[in-house]
Design a protein around this motif. Structure first.
Motif, PDB file in Angstrom:
ATOM      1  N   ALA A  14       6.137 -10.518 -16.373  1.00  0.00           N
ATOM      2  CA  ALA A  14       5.552 -10.417 -15.039  1.00  0.00           C
ATOM      3  C   ALA A  14       5.938  -9.088 -14.384  1.00  0.00           C
ATOM      4  N   LEU A  15       7.174  -8.670 -14.584  1.00  0.00           N
ATOM      5  CA  LEU A  15       7.601  -7.374 -14.051  1.00  0.00           C
ATOM      6  C   LEU A  15       6.756  -6.238 -14.621  1.00  0.00           C
ATOM      7  N   ARG A  16       6.552  -6.250 -15.928  1.00  0.00           N
ATOM      8  CA  ARG A  16       5.786  -5.173 -16.567  1.00  0.00           C
ATOM      9  C   ARG A  16       4.331  -5.156 -16.098  1.00  0.00           C
ATOM     10  N   ALA A  17       3.842  -6.304 -15.616  1.00  0.00           N
ATOM     11  CA  ALA A  17       2.473  -6.342 -15.091  1.00  0.00           C
ATOM     12  C   ALA A  17       2.325  -5.450 -13.860  1.00  0.00           C
ATOM     13  N   HIS A  18       3.420  -5.212 -13.154  1.00  0.00           N
ATOM     14  CA  HIS A  18       3.403  -4.319 -11.993  1.00  0.00           C
ATOM     15  C   HIS A  18       3.665  -2.894 -12.479  1.00  0.00           C
ATOM     16  N   ALA A  19       2.673  -2.340 -13.155  1.00  0.00           N
ATOM     17  CA  ALA A  19       2.878  -1.095 -13.901  1.00  0.00           C
ATOM     18  C   ALA A  19       3.158   0.100 -13.007  1.00  0.00           C
ATOM     19  N   THR A  20       2.691   0.085 -11.752  1.00  0.00           N
ATOM     20  CA  THR A  20       3.006   1.214 -10.870  1.00  0.00           C
ATOM     21  C   THR A  20       4.469   1.184 -10.441  1.00  0.00           C
ATOM     22  N   GLN A  21       5.048   0.014 -10.376  1.00  0.00           N
ATOM     23  CA  GLN A  21       6.387  -0.170  -9.814  1.00  0.00           C
ATOM     24  C   GLN A  21       7.495  -0.229 -10.849  1.00  0.00           C
ATOM     25  N   ILE A  22       7.152  -0.592 -12.062  1.00  0.00           N
ATOM     26  CA  ILE A  22       8.169  -0.853 -13.080  1.00  0.00           C
ATOM     27  C   ILE A  22       7.934   0.031 -14.296  1.00  0.00           C
ATOM     28  N   ASP A  23       8.925   0.830 -14.631  1.00  0.00           N
ATOM     29  CA  ASP A  23       8.884   1.652 -15.840  1.00  0.00           C
ATOM     30  C   ASP A  23       9.323   0.774 -17.013  1.00  0.00           C
ATOM     31  N   PRO A  24       8.441   0.502 -17.983  1.00  0.00           N
ATOM     32  CA  PRO A  24       8.831  -0.373 -19.096  1.00  0.00           C
ATOM     33  C   PRO A  24       9.965   0.187 -19.941  1.00  0.00           C
ATOM     34  N   ASP A  25      10.228   1.473 -19.789  1.00  0.00           N
ATOM     35  CA  ASP A  25      11.352   2.088 -20.513  1.00  0.00           C
ATOM     36  C   ASP A  25      12.561   2.297 -19.601  1.00  0.00           C
ATOM     37  N   ASP A  71      -5.844  -1.386  -4.242  1.00  0.00           N
ATOM     38  CA  ASP A  71      -6.591  -2.198  -5.212  1.00  0.00           C
ATOM     39  C   ASP A  71      -5.791  -2.399  -6.493  1.00  0.00           C
ATOM     40  N   ILE A  72      -5.089  -1.364  -6.922  1.00  0.00           N
ATOM     41  CA  ILE A  72      -4.307  -1.478  -8.151  1.00  0.00           C
ATOM     42  C   ILE A  72      -3.175  -2.488  -7.980  1.00  0.00           C
ATOM     43  N   ARG A  73      -2.530  -2.468  -6.833  1.00  0.00           N
ATOM     44  CA  ARG A  73      -1.415  -3.400  -6.635  1.00  0.00           C
ATOM     45  C   ARG A  73      -1.915  -4.839  -6.541  1.00  0.00           C
ATOM     46  N   ARG A  74      -3.103  -5.040  -6.019  1.00  0.00           N
ATOM     47  CA  ARG A  74      -3.685  -6.389  -6.027  1.00  0.00           C
ATOM     48  C   ARG A  74      -3.987  -6.846  -7.456  1.00  0.00           C
ATOM     49  N   ALA A  75      -4.503  -5.932  -8.259  1.00  0.00           N
ATOM     50  CA  ALA A  75      -4.789  -6.276  -9.655  1.00  0.00           C
ATOM     51  C   ALA A  75      -3.496  -6.573 -10.414  1.00  0.00           C
ATOM     52  N   GLU A  76      -2.460  -5.800 -10.139  1.00  0.00           N
ATOM     53  CA  GLU A  76      -1.159  -6.073 -10.764  1.00  0.00           C
ATOM     54  C   GLU A  76      -0.654  -7.459 -10.363  1.00  0.00           C
ATOM     55  N   MET A  77      -0.829  -7.811  -9.088  1.00  0.00           N
ATOM     56  CA  MET A  77      -0.395  -9.120  -8.620  1.00  0.00           C
ATOM     57  C   MET A  77      -1.172 -10.229  -9.324  1.00  0.00           C
ATOM     58  N   ASP A  78      -2.473 -10.010  -9.528  1.00  0.00           N
ATOM     59  CA  ASP A  78      -3.270 -11.000 -10.245  1.00  0.00           C
ATOM     60  C   ASP A  78      -2.710 -11.234 -11.649  1.00  0.00           C
ATOM     61  N   ALA A  79      -2.336 -10.147 -12.322  1.00  0.00           N
ATOM     62  CA  ALA A  79      -1.804 -10.269 -13.680  1.00  0.00           C
ATOM     63  C   ALA A  79      -0.460 -10.986 -13.685  1.00  0.00           C
ATOM     64  N   ALA A  80       0.406 -10.631 -12.758  1.00  0.00           N
ATOM     65  CA  ALA A  80       1.722 -11.277 -12.681  1.00  0.00           C
ATOM     66  C   ALA A  80       1.580 -12.753 -12.337  1.00  0.00           C
ATOM     67  N   GLU A 117       0.796  -1.229   0.000  1.00  0.00           N
ATOM     68  CA  GLU A 117       0.000   0.000   0.000  1.00  0.00           C
ATOM     69  C   GLU A 117       0.825   1.274   0.000  1.00  0.00           C
ATOM     70  N   ARG A 118       2.029   1.208   0.576  1.00  0.00           N
ATOM     71  CA  ARG A 118       2.852   2.413   0.682  1.00  0.00           C
ATOM     72  C   ARG A 118       3.965   2.444  -0.365  1.00  0.00           C
ATOM     73  N   GLY A 119       3.826   1.653  -1.402  1.00  0.00           N
ATOM     74  CA  GLY A 119       4.830   1.651  -2.449  1.00  0.00           C
ATOM     75  C   GLY A 119       4.845   2.954  -3.235  1.00  0.00           C
ATOM     76  N   SER A 120       5.986   3.262  -3.807  1.00  0.00           N
ATOM     77  CA  SER A 120       6.107   4.443  -4.664  1.00  0.00           C
ATOM     78  C   SER A 120       5.562   4.122  -6.051  1.00  0.00           C
ATOM     79  N   VAL A 121       5.208   5.147  -6.802  1.00  0.00           N
ATOM     80  CA  VAL A 121       4.870   4.986  -8.211  1.00  0.00           C
ATOM     81  C   VAL A 121       6.136   5.296  -9.000  1.00  0.00           C
ATOM     82  N   LEU A 122       6.741   4.276  -9.567  1.00  0.00           N
ATOM     83  CA  LEU A 122       8.040   4.411 -10.222  1.00  0.00           C
ATOM     84  C   LEU A 122       7.926   4.484 -11.740  1.00  0.00           C
TER      85      LEU A 122
END
Length: 293
Positions: free
Chosen positions: A235-246, A64-73, A44-49
């Motif tokens: 799987a990393l890219r599924a965590h879109a708040t945490q991982i910059d695809p670029d 909720d977004i991080r749970r959805a990201e986890m579901d995708a990963a 819940e306290r993660g940064s948006v990277l």
């Protein structure tokens, strides 16, 4: 018939399962091993990277977004996954460091926080457990707490005198610590980039290396899993708040990664089976035990 092999990977936050040991877990899933990822907190306290996700609506719905990201990963890796339900501690910054938030994971009593993990170990019955070393891999308070809780649960799960209300005892046979980065790995990737006339993203990291210990000598086990690096990255890219695809994690071309360092690496911390070192399989010694049953 041989007993079904089972692997439990204990992580602090959603996204850690994709940045630490993900190719290993994908490989074992493909080989028919049951893999359960345990996520201690909701992040819940993660940064948006990822700059593209740095929006008010994302910050307002982080849990909720991080749970959805986890579901995708989880779907990408083919794993099972369970939440322990603790609250993210955040990464304190400043000098002096501010106090951790009341009620967060890192402030829990270790023995008490291990109870839900003992229950999961007795339910899932893993032969092998992976987590972080005593420094958390890096000194995030949740990662350090994850180490403490996992070690406590590993030691308690098989003891019939401890927590009989949590189910029939089950003793995992091996405990590993993830060694995500060693100086040898960083040097290999750095030199491979330079040899390919590409700019290395590790130049500054190597300049600072003298300020940090090298965990390379701790490595006991190298799992060949390069074929699953693309799955890891998906799987990393599924965590879109945490991982910059670029961003940094994707600067080294995939084929170069596979050639320069085709393994994910671990330190064997506990073992109740005979398994000569070095190893190339987290289940070394376990397979023989399961076949003998």
């Amino acid at each position: 018939m041989a007993e079904q092999l089972r692997l439990m990977a204990v992580h602090a936050h959603p996204d850690d399962e994709s940045s630490k040991g993900a190719a290993t877990t994908a490989k074992y899933v493909a080989e028919g091993v049951d893999v359960l990822v345990v996520t201690c907190t909701g992040g819940e306290r993660g940064s948006v990277l990822n700059p593209k996700m740095d929006r008010p609506d994302v910050w307002a719905n982080m849990a909720d977004i991080r749970r959805a990201e986890m579901d995708a990963a989880r779907a990408i890796l083919g794993i099972e996954q369970a939440w322990l339900g603790f609250v993210d501690s955040g990464l304190p910054e400043g000098d002096p460091l501010p106090p951790l938030p009341e009620g967060c994971f890192a402030l829990q009593d270790v023995a008490g926080a291990a109870v839900p993990l003992v229950r999961l170990m007795r339910q899932f019955r893993p032969h092998v457990v992976t987590t972080y070393d005593e420094e958390g891999g890096y000194p995030h308070p949740d990662h350090i707490m994850t180490h403490k809780v996992t070690v406590a649960a590993f030691e308690a799960a098989g003891d019939p005198a401890r927590h009989p209300e949590l189910g029939e005892p089950w003793q995992p046979l091996k405990l590993y610590y993830d060694v995500g980065f060693s100086k040898g790995k960083i040097m290999a990737l750095h030199e491979a980039m330079l040899a390919a006339d590409l700019e290395s993203p590790y130049q500054d990291w190597l300049k600072r290396w003298d300020d940090r210990p090298d965990k390379g000598p701790r490595i006991t086990t190298r799992v060949e899993c390069a074929d699953y690096f693309p799955v890891r990255d998906d799987a990393l890219r599924a965590h879109a708040t945490q991982i910059d695809p670029d961003g940094f994690w994707f600067h080294v071309p995939m084929e170069l990664q596979k050639r320069a360092w085709p393994t994910e690496d671990y330190q064997l911390a506990r073992s109740l089976v005979d398994s000569p070192l070095p190893e190339s399989d987290l289940f070394a010694g376990v397979r023989e035990t399961c076949h003998a049953r």
